[in-house]
Design a protein around this motif. Sequence first.
Motif, PDB file in Angstrom:
ATOM      1  N   ALA A 167       0.758  -1.319  -0.031  1.00 37.15           N
ATOM      2  CA  ALA A 167       0.006  -0.138  -0.092  1.00 37.15           C
ATOM      3  C   ALA A 167       0.852   1.204   0.097  1.00 37.15           C
ATOM      4  CB  ALA A 167      -0.875   0.197   1.168  1.00 37.15           C
ATOM      5  N   GLY A 168       2.056   1.031   0.050  1.00 37.86           N
ATOM      6  CA  GLY A 168       3.006   2.103  -0.164  1.00 37.86           C
ATOM      7  C   GLY A 168       3.904   2.707   1.038  1.00 37.86           C
ATOM      8  N   ALA A 169       3.606   1.930   2.255  1.00 38.92           N
ATOM      9  CA  ALA A 169       4.391   2.263   3.269  1.00 38.92           C
ATOM     10  C   ALA A 169       5.924   1.666   3.378  1.00 38.92           C
ATOM     11  CB  ALA A 169       3.730   1.419   4.626  1.00 38.92           C
ATOM     12  N   ILE A 170       6.708   1.993   4.299  1.00 39.28           N
ATOM     13  CA  ILE A 170       7.882   1.494   4.728  1.00 39.28           C
ATOM     14  C   ILE A 170       7.853   0.578   5.774  1.00 39.28           C
ATOM     15  CG2 ILE A 170      10.353   1.857   4.684  1.00 39.28           C
ATOM     16  CD1 ILE A 170      10.278   4.447   2.835  1.00 39.28           C
ATOM     17  N   PRO A 171       7.610  -0.548   5.986  1.00 39.95           N
ATOM     18  CA  PRO A 171       7.439  -1.298   7.207  1.00 39.95           C
ATOM     19  C   PRO A 171       8.723  -1.659   7.841  1.00 39.95           C
ATOM     20  CG  PRO A 171       6.778  -2.683   5.465  1.00 39.95           C
ATOM     21  CD  PRO A 171       7.442  -1.197   4.673  1.00 39.95           C
ATOM     22  N   PHE A 172       9.109  -1.448   9.195  1.00 41.33           N
ATOM     23  CA  PHE A 172       9.754  -2.067   9.660  1.00 41.33           C
ATOM     24  C   PHE A 172       9.236  -3.132  10.830  1.00 41.33           C
ATOM     25  CE2 PHE A 172      12.357   1.318   8.499  1.00 41.33           C
ATOM     26  CZ  PHE A 172      13.575   0.994   8.526  1.00 41.33           C
ATOM     27  N   ALA A 173       9.536  -4.283  10.796  1.00 40.04           N
ATOM     28  CA  ALA A 173       8.680  -5.418  11.852  1.00 40.04           C
ATOM     29  C   ALA A 173       9.820  -6.069  12.585  1.00 40.04           C
ATOM     30  CB  ALA A 173       8.115  -6.506  10.806  1.00 40.04           C
ATOM     31  N   HIS A 174       9.578  -6.195  13.984  1.00 38.80           N
ATOM     32  CA  HIS A 174      10.436  -6.656  14.847  1.00 38.80           C
ATOM     33  C   HIS A 174       9.874  -7.850  15.852  1.00 38.80           C
ATOM     34  CE1 HIS A 174      11.739  -7.054  19.008  1.00 38.80           C
ATOM     35  NE2 HIS A 174      13.004  -7.029  18.575  1.00 38.80           N
ATOM     36  N   THR A 175      10.562  -8.749  15.989  1.00 36.56           N
ATOM     37  CA  THR A 175      10.548  -9.710  16.954  1.00 36.56           C
ATOM     38  C   THR A 175      11.860 -10.373  17.198  1.00 36.56           C
ATOM     39  OG1 THR A 175       8.890 -11.587  17.742  1.00 36.56           O
ATOM     40  CG2 THR A 175      10.043 -11.808  15.612  1.00 36.56           C
ATOM     41  N   PHE A 176      11.824 -11.441  18.431  1.00 41.56           N
ATOM     42  CA  PHE A 176      12.990 -12.015  18.554  1.00 41.56           C
ATOM     43  C   PHE A 176      13.418 -12.987  17.521  1.00 41.56           C
ATOM     44  CE2 PHE A 176      11.847 -12.139  23.469  1.00 41.56           C
ATOM     45  CZ  PHE A 176      12.352 -10.991  23.730  1.00 41.56           C
ATOM     46  N   ALA A 177      14.771 -13.052  17.310  1.00 36.81           N
ATOM     47  CA  ALA A 177      15.381 -13.642  15.972  1.00 36.81           C
ATOM     48  C   ALA A 177      14.589 -15.133  16.035  1.00 36.81           C
ATOM     49  CB  ALA A 177      16.875 -13.755  16.131  1.00 36.81           C
ATOM     50  N   ALA A 178      14.744 -15.855  17.135  1.00 42.38           N
ATOM     51  CA  ALA A 178      13.874 -17.138  16.908  1.00 42.38           C
ATOM     52  C   ALA A 178      12.633 -17.400  16.496  1.00 42.38           C
ATOM     53  CB  ALA A 178      13.892 -17.742  18.479  1.00 42.38           C
ATOM     54  N   PHE A 179      11.886 -16.403  16.674  1.00 37.93           N
ATOM     55  CA  PHE A 179      10.594 -16.293  16.224  1.00 37.93           C
ATOM     56  C   PHE A 179      10.412 -15.724  14.603  1.00 37.93           C
ATOM     57  CE2 PHE A 179       9.381 -15.377  20.830  1.00 37.93           C
ATOM     58  CZ  PHE A 179       9.646 -16.962  21.294  1.00 37.93           C
ATOM     59  N   ALA A 180      11.419 -14.759  14.303  1.00 39.45           N
ATOM     60  CA  ALA A 180      11.408 -14.241  13.142  1.00 39.45           C
ATOM     61  C   ALA A 180      11.689 -14.958  11.901  1.00 39.45           C
ATOM     62  CB  ALA A 180      12.458 -12.942  13.015  1.00 39.45           C
ATOM     63  N   ALA A 181      12.716 -16.194  12.572  1.00 37.06           N
ATOM     64  CA  ALA A 181      13.041 -17.072  11.236  1.00 37.06           C
ATOM     65  C   ALA A 181      12.080 -18.638  11.398  1.00 37.06           C
ATOM     66  CB  ALA A 181      14.379 -17.602  11.436  1.00 37.06           C
ATOM     67  N   ARG A 182      11.936 -19.015  12.462  1.00 35.37           N
ATOM     68  CA  ARG A 182      11.172 -20.403  12.610  1.00 35.37           C
ATOM     69  C   ARG A 182       9.689 -20.102  12.253  1.00 35.37           C
ATOM     70  NH1 ARG A 182      13.563 -21.451  18.499  1.00 35.37           N
ATOM     71  NH2 ARG A 182      15.776 -21.218  18.181  1.00 35.37           N
ATOM     72  N   LYS A 183       8.927 -18.872  12.681  1.00 35.19           N
ATOM     73  CA  LYS A 183       7.620 -18.784  12.613  1.00 35.19           C
ATOM     74  C   LYS A 183       7.236 -18.210  11.281  1.00 35.19           C
ATOM     75  CE  LYS A 183       6.338 -19.253  17.671  1.00 35.19           C
ATOM     76  NZ  LYS A 183       5.777 -18.775  18.586  1.00 35.19           N
ATOM     77  N   CYS A 184       8.215 -17.517  10.785  1.00 35.17           N
ATOM     78  CA  CYS A 184       7.742 -16.444   9.818  1.00 35.17           C
ATOM     79  C   CYS A 184       8.378 -16.967   8.350  1.00 35.17           C
ATOM     80  CB  CYS A 184       8.192 -15.076   9.956  1.00 35.17           C
ATOM     81  SG  CYS A 184       7.551 -14.520  11.746  1.00 35.17           S
TER      82      CYS A 184
END
Length: 321
Positions: free
Chosen positions: A77-94
Amino acid sequence: MYQICNDRQAKLPLFKDIIGDVLIELAEQDPRVMVFDADLANASGLSRFGKRFPDRLFDCGIQEANMVGMAASASDAGAIPFAHTFAAFAARKCIDQVFLAACYADMDLKLIGSDPGITAATNGGSHQAMEDMGIFMGLNNITLLEPSDGIQYEWMLRTIKDTRGVFYLRTNRKNERQLYQKDAQFTLGKGNVLREGTDATIIASGIEVYEALDAADLLAKEGIEVRVVDMFCWRPIDRELVAESAQKTGAIVTAENHVVATGLGSAVAHVVAEECPVPMGYIGVQERYGEVGSIPYLLKTFGMDAASIAEKVRQTIARKR
């Protein structure tokens, strides 16, 4: 070669304070900047962003995969999104959402995974992401970064904001030492030579850069001079610098806060095998999960401290013809 800052007494801002300050500044300059978090805004330092821009911080709760999907949709939609979580979840869950909603769809997403590897410390094995970069390494259309100090971290945040594409940035939330001078400049896809040497090269990343420099000091007392490289960009990797280091020093040791099999060591080995085969040694996590402990304890337990790196360099040099 980069000029290193050796002031170890300086009071350094925490990484979680840096991200809060920088993203607030960027959001003030650009209304497209938005932040997505998975119930960790207080821990990540992003709660201040939410107070300053309550309509541009989206707490997605403990739904990391949905968070990535929402952030990717915001990009569409035109935004510049920054998304954060713990690295364990950023990779394994996403991984599926990063693949499909971001990389495959060619979106603009800045995903930040905090406390990777042993930097999760007393959170223990379940939260110690030893494999996050490796999970993302197989994706096309993604840049993988790991800062070694706050100067470099701030540069990364500013640079990826203005560079369209999918980025994964792994970082701890603290800042133990300052490595670079405040005016240091960096280039995406290029590593930095921090110390010159002719006997071997240590290619390191993140917290292992400091251990590599300390190992180089230990080896210098024995008359062994090693080149030290900060390979802060894992993908795309600096093939030219890896090949040059192999040719110049005839031996390479990689040092990473990550599983060796799928991480920096593997990426460097691919280049060495193709460009200039030389003996290699690997420092990192080998076929095991994490455990509870302080960072100094875990560095020694996992064989990732300066003494272990120095010994690996000695062994690798002994294999040179």
